[in-house]
Motif scaffolding. Structure first.
Motif, short mmCIF file in Angstrom:
data_model
loop_
_atom_site.label_atom_id
_atom_site.label_comp_id
_atom_site.label_asym_id
_atom_site.label_seq_id
_atom_site.Cartn_x
_atom_site.Cartn_y
_atom_site.Cartn_z
N PRO A 334 0.81 -1.24 0.00
CA PRO A 334 0.00 0.00 0.00
C PRO A 334 0.83 1.27 0.00
N SER A 335 2.08 1.20 0.47
CA SER A 335 2.91 2.41 0.53
C SER A 335 3.29 2.92 -0.86
N ASN A 336 3.10 2.10 -1.88
CA ASN A 336 3.39 2.52 -3.26
C ASN A 336 2.21 3.25 -3.91
N TYR A 337 1.14 3.43 -3.14
CA TYR A 337 -0.08 4.04 -3.70
C TYR A 337 -0.30 5.42 -3.12
N ARG A 338 -0.87 6.27 -3.93
CA ARG A 338 -1.26 7.62 -3.50
C ARG A 338 -2.49 7.54 -2.59
N ASP A 339 -2.61 8.41 -1.65
CA ASP A 339 -3.77 8.49 -0.76
C ASP A 339 -4.94 9.08 -1.53
N LEU A 340 -5.91 8.23 -1.87
CA LEU A 340 -7.04 8.67 -2.70
C LEU A 340 -8.09 9.44 -1.91
N SER A 341 -7.94 9.52 -0.60
CA SER A 341 -8.91 10.28 0.19
C SER A 341 -8.62 11.78 0.16
N LYS A 342 -7.46 12.15 -0.41
CA LYS A 342 -7.07 13.56 -0.44
C LYS A 342 -6.93 14.04 -1.88
N PRO A 343 -7.27 15.32 -2.14
CA PRO A 343 -6.97 15.88 -3.46
C PRO A 343 -5.46 15.96 -3.65
N ILE A 344 -5.03 16.04 -4.88
CA ILE A 344 -3.59 16.02 -5.18
C ILE A 344 -2.86 17.16 -4.45
N GLY A 345 -3.55 18.27 -4.23
CA GLY A 345 -2.92 19.42 -3.58
C GLY A 345 -2.72 19.25 -2.09
N ALA A 346 -3.37 18.23 -1.50
CA ALA A 346 -3.28 18.04 -0.05
C ALA A 346 -2.39 16.87 0.33
N LEU A 347 -1.71 16.26 -0.66
CA LEU A 347 -0.88 15.10 -0.37
C LEU A 347 0.39 15.48 0.40
N CYS A 348 0.91 16.66 0.12
CA CYS A 348 2.12 17.13 0.81
C CYS A 348 1.69 18.09 1.92
N GLU A 349 1.90 17.69 3.17
CA GLU A 349 1.42 18.47 4.31
C GLU A 349 2.08 19.85 4.38
N GLU A 350 3.36 19.90 4.05
CA GLU A 350 4.07 21.18 4.12
C GLU A 350 3.50 22.17 3.11
N ARG A 351 3.26 21.69 1.87
CA ARG A 351 2.69 22.58 0.87
C ARG A 351 1.27 22.99 1.26
N LEU A 352 0.49 22.04 1.75
CA LEU A 352 -0.89 22.34 2.14
C LEU A 352 -0.91 23.39 3.24
N LYS A 353 0.02 23.30 4.17
CA LYS A 353 0.08 24.29 5.26
C LYS A 353 0.27 25.70 4.69
N ARG A 354 1.16 25.84 3.71
CA ARG A 354 1.39 27.15 3.10
C ARG A 354 0.17 27.62 2.32
N LEU A 355 -0.50 26.68 1.64
CA LEU A 355 -1.70 27.04 0.88
C LEU A 355 -2.81 27.51 1.81
N LEU A 356 -2.96 26.85 2.97
CA LEU A 356 -4.01 27.23 3.92
C LEU A 356 -3.69 28.58 4.58
N GLU A 357 -2.42 28.85 4.80
CA GLU A 357 -2.04 30.17 5.33
C GLU A 357 -2.44 31.26 4.36
N ARG A 358 -2.20 31.02 3.07
CA ARG A 358 -2.61 32.00 2.04
C ARG A 358 -4.12 32.13 1.99
N TYR A 359 -4.83 30.98 2.12
CA TYR A 359 -6.30 30.99 2.10
C TYR A 359 -6.85 31.84 3.24
N ASN A 360 -6.29 31.68 4.44
CA ASN A 360 -6.80 32.41 5.61
C ASN A 360 -6.61 33.91 5.50
N GLU A 361 -5.60 34.33 4.76
CA GLU A 361 -5.33 35.77 4.61
C GLU A 361 -6.03 36.38 3.39
N MET A 362 -6.73 35.56 2.64
CA MET A 362 -7.31 35.98 1.36
C MET A 362 -8.70 36.60 1.56
#
Length: 883
Positions: A334-362
């Protein structure tokens, strides 16, 4: 006529080709001595935004002259001895374009000012010059006004073209006629759609198609789908049989009314014989493994208005594999598979954190992702090697920068996980084994340029675990169909096509895109300012479009571990008939019993299939021996009709429900009633026994279900000792059933509601409003994931227990009165006496027979599935076998 190399893809997106003229192109440096060697025979194409010269010599470049860059368009006023005619078009332009020089696909060459002379061989300059000048004037207007003026020109030209009735056969009649466009990726070709009593005709207004009229036999059409095209509900896609000369056509009408009128008229034609499988049935077939994950995703994309004919709404498929760097790939890990419960933009937690910070200030309207997962540019990013001419069309004659191209699978996946503006999903070609991964190979040898490291852009670099493009696609397809992906694919469907697509659920799932991506957020029809409307259309096209929402509730999960096209349950073959339901042509009446003096309200078959026990409206309990073909027991149970009857395990005792509100214990060994209890305040309507939890449940017209425990311990039934709990409902309880594991109890009521109770503490697990009418029969699937039910509104329905989603709905001829589900068989009885037998695995009707003269009140299936039994209001019990 020789159409040369001309293609509508050489025009701007949305540009229209009108007609062409046979001409001789005379280069500006031609002299009397060089005329014969420099002149070029060819065709001059008159289009809505350009003139295009297609030379007969395929080594010469095609010349495109944008009308917006033209300075002068006039009849030639000069003199030259080598020109004996003044039937010459003169065009002076600031810029022109050369393409396909040497017949090689390459970026266009943009050339500066030039003067062109075209000698018309047959057409008269005075006839065609005014038309070209009119289009030239349109090119000087702002984009929106230009589009409006061109539309008027198009309408005027097309209104003068009539359908030639000579295309019709002798007895064929025209039913409907309208203007429409044939739609293909990046191009639309105007024409006239004509519906006759037996065929569909599409007559183009130009000569770019292979045939002047496309003909489709109505009998060959297998599917017709309404589409949303360029944000308007004016599209229609028609699919035909594979052996049809025209297997597929996508049409765009002038307005929604024309589209809907055509849709209505074509379905009125007797020649059209569409037997389309419904959405709910497709979902059930997918769950059962009849169709693959790939086929189901194709189908859902179609429901969501995604089609390969429209790059703005191209089918979207998920990244499944997440490992593109290892030497080997274990599809069981299973570790070779992408997490299908998340959109592609939410797979990387670090990137998602930055995206949500931008969202909150928007400021509103807020979005998490400023880029989409599917746009025309993203689709062609993947397909540049297979369809370079599409890329050149979309990107104004240029390929992308070599470093930004699709060069490596590992780089592409990494970028989609880390880049702040890259959230691309995949396209069907990644999983289509029939295409063998040709989109990954630069078979045309196109010069895409050199990357920053001086490496020439050629084939896409594959992961080490793939030994060829074909192998790569085969591995991805295996991954898509794997148990790991199958367990979770419904979660991705929820994000892209389902209830997490928009609103609060989308925000919770970190699945929120720019507001223009969502259908209905902007009403383009209400915007009267042409420039504003055009700007919005362009924005929406560039941002990408969220698919039409297909599911409003969580999507059911697929069963795993089922080989495709195999039966869903392990069926013990204890009878010669157990597997023969699918192959037999009819049901044979084996025997019948008619000893009840009133309606047969309930019956069941014992485990070894030798005995039928029934209770009736006449207050009688009856037992029938099948080997002896006769009644072996008759007993009078009180003075009121009996509604239900259950054999207790381990003891020869029956529990009987009565209309006098009582539950009765009848001892079969001694032939007498041993216990009675006043169980409810109204008639007992139904009962069920949970053999694994040792619970009896009784339902009543008093809107309650009572739970009794320990009945088979000492043959005791007394309220103080056995009654465990009472659960209340909003209306009369008509039917109830345990799932196989006895962990849940489902209850159907008079107001069309389903209640699902957890049997551990009888807390309410789920509640659904399923029918608009009374639910009369209910049965769990063998795996406990679905419920089959039927009611007085004639609807037979199967719902997913977890989500309440209908996965199969059929409207029958009469209200449904009884139902039983065992393995892949579902038997239904109806008010009109008809019995239906369904193969619910393949969702196929096996038998429909007129079994009785009155209501079919009760049905049962033998444990070995060799026969079924039906009981009716007409007082008869009948035994049926497949013949």
């Amino acid at each position: 006529m020789d159409r040369g190399r001309f293609s509508l893809l050489q025009l701007d997106p949305g540009e229209i080709y009108f007609e062409d003229f046979s001409v001789i192109f005379i280069p500006s440096d031609t002299t009397p001595k060089t005329y014969d060697c420099k002149k070029q025979d060819g065709r001059l194409k008159m289009c809505s935004k350009s003139l295009l010269f297609d030379p007969k010599d395929i080594n010469k470049p095609i010349i495109k002259i944008p009308l917006k860059d033209c300075v002068i368009i006039e009849q030639w006023k000069g003199s030259a001895k080598f020109l004996k005619s003044n039937n010459v078009l003169s065009v002076n332009t600031r810029e022109y374009i050369e393409m396909l020089e040497g017949n090689v696909v390459a970026p266009y060459k943009f050339k500066e000012s030039a003067n062109f002379l075209f000698l018309l061989n047959y057409a008269n300059i005075m006839n065609c010059l005014p038309q070209i000048c009119q289009l030239h004037r349109a090119s000087t207007l702002p984009a929106a006004e230009q589009a409006d003026m061109i539309a008027a020109i198009v309408h005027s030209r097309q209104a003068r073209v009539n359908f030639d009735p000579l295309w019709l056969d002798l007895y064929e009649k025209v039913i409907f006629e309208a203007q429409a466009d044939k739609v293909q990726p990046l191009v639309v070709n105007p024409g006239r759609i004509v519906l006759s009593t037996s065929r569909l005709f599409f007559q183009t207004y130009n000569n770019v198609e292979t045939h002047p009229v496309i003909k489709i036999d109505l009998a060959s059409i297998k599917r017709i789908v309404k589409r949303r095209f360029l944000l308007r509900h004016i599209g229609l896609e028609i699919y035909c049989n594979d052996n049809s000369t025209n297997p597929h056509i996508y049409l765009s009408y002038r307005n929604r009314q024309d589209r809907d009128n055509f849709y209505e008229k074509i379905f009125e034609q007797p020649e059209l014989k569409i037997n389309e499988i419904g959405q709910d049935v497709m979902t059930l077939q997918w769950q059962n493994g009849i169709i693959s994950n790939y086929e189901y995703l194709e189908y859902i994309n179609s429901l969501g208005d995604r089609t390969v004919n429209d790059l703005t709404q191209y089918p979207v498929f998920p990244w499944i594999i997440s490992n593109y760097t290892s030497d080997e790939l274990d599809l069981e890990d299973p570790s070779n598979y992408r997490d299908l419960s998340k959109p592609i933009g939410a797979l990387c937690e670090e990137r998602l954190k930055r995206l949500l910070e931008r969202y909150n200030e928007m400021p509103p309207p807020k979005f998490i992702y400023g880029s989409h997962y599917s746009t025309p540019g993203f689709v062609l990013y993947y397909l540049a090697r297979l369809y370079p001419h599409y890329v050149l069309c979309l990107q104004s004659g240029r390929f992308d920068h070599p470093d930004r191209m699709f060069n490596s699978l590992a780089d592409a996946y990494k970028n989609c996980n880390t880049n702040m503006s890259d959230f691309k999903e995949l396209i069907p070609q990644f999983y289509d084994v029939t295409q063998e991964g040709r989109f990954l190979v630069n078979n045309m040898g196109i010069n895409f340029g050199y990357r920053h490291n001086s490496a020439k852009v050629s084939h896409v670099k594959l992961p080490q675990w793939a030994n060829s493009p074909r192998h790569f696609v085969e591995v991805l397809r295996d991954a898509l169909e794997s148990d790991v992906a199958s367990k979770n694919l419904h979660l991705w469907i929820d994000l892209i096509f389902g209830y997490k697509q928009k609103g609060e659920e989308a925000l919770k799932a970190h699945n929120l895109f720019y507001y223009l991506c969502y259908e209905g957020n902007v009403d383009l029809e209400s915007i009267t300012d042409l420039n504003q409307r055009h700007a919005l259309e362009v924005q929406i096209m560039e941002f990408g479009q969220i698919p039409k929402q297909v599911f409003k509730v969580p999507h059911p999960q697929r069963k795993v571990g089922i080989p495709l096209n195999k039966e869903p349950y392990q069926i013990e073959k204890t009878s010669a008939f157990s597997d023969n339901w699918k192959t037999m042509s009819n049901l044979e009446l084996v025997t019948s019993f008619n000893s009840h003096k009133g309606a047969v309200n309930f019956l069941f078959i014992n485990e070894d299939g030798t005995r039928i026990t029934s209770v009736g409206h006449d207050s009688k309990l009856k037992v029938f021996s099948l080997p002896q073909n006769k009644q072996t027991r008759s007993a009078n149970i009180g003075n009121m009709p009996l509604s239900s009857c259950i054999q207790l395990p381990n003891v020869n005792v029956l529990v009987i429900g009565s209309w006098d509100n009582q539950i009765v214990l009848y001892d079969m060994d001694y032939g007498k009633v041993t216990e009675t209890v006043l169980a409810h305040e109204d008639a007992i309507t139904c009962m069920s026994f949970g053999f694994k939890c040792n619970l009896l449940v009784s339902g009543s017209g008093d809107c309650t279900v009572k739970i009794w425990k320990g009945l088979n311990t000492n043959g005791i039934i007394k309220p103080i000792q056995c009654l465990q709990k009472q659960i209340d409902h909003n209306s009369h309880v008509n039917c109830l059933t345990f799932n196989f594991e006895n962990t849940y109890l489902a209850v159907g009521t008079d107001d069309g509601e389903i209640y699902i109770w957890n049997t551990e503490d009888f807390a309410l697990f789920k509640k659904y409003q399923v029918l608009e009418s009374s639910i009369k029969a209910i049965s769990y699937s063998p795996d406990g994931l679905k419920l089959a039910l039927g009611g007085t509104d004639k609807v037979f329905k199967i719902i997913d227990v977890t989500s309440g989603l209908s996965v199969c709905t059929k409207t029958l001829k009469s209200p449904i009165t009884s139902l039983k589900w065992m393995d892949y068989l579902v038997v239904l009885g109806c008010e009109d006496g008809v019995v239906y037998v369904w193969d619910i695995f393949e969702v196929k009707l096996l038998f429909e027979i007129q079994a009785h003269e009155g209501f079919v009140k009760t049905v049962d299936i033998s444990f070995d599935r060799s026969f079924i039994v039906t009981g009716s209001q007409d007082r008869s019990i009948k035994v049926w076998k497949p013949q």
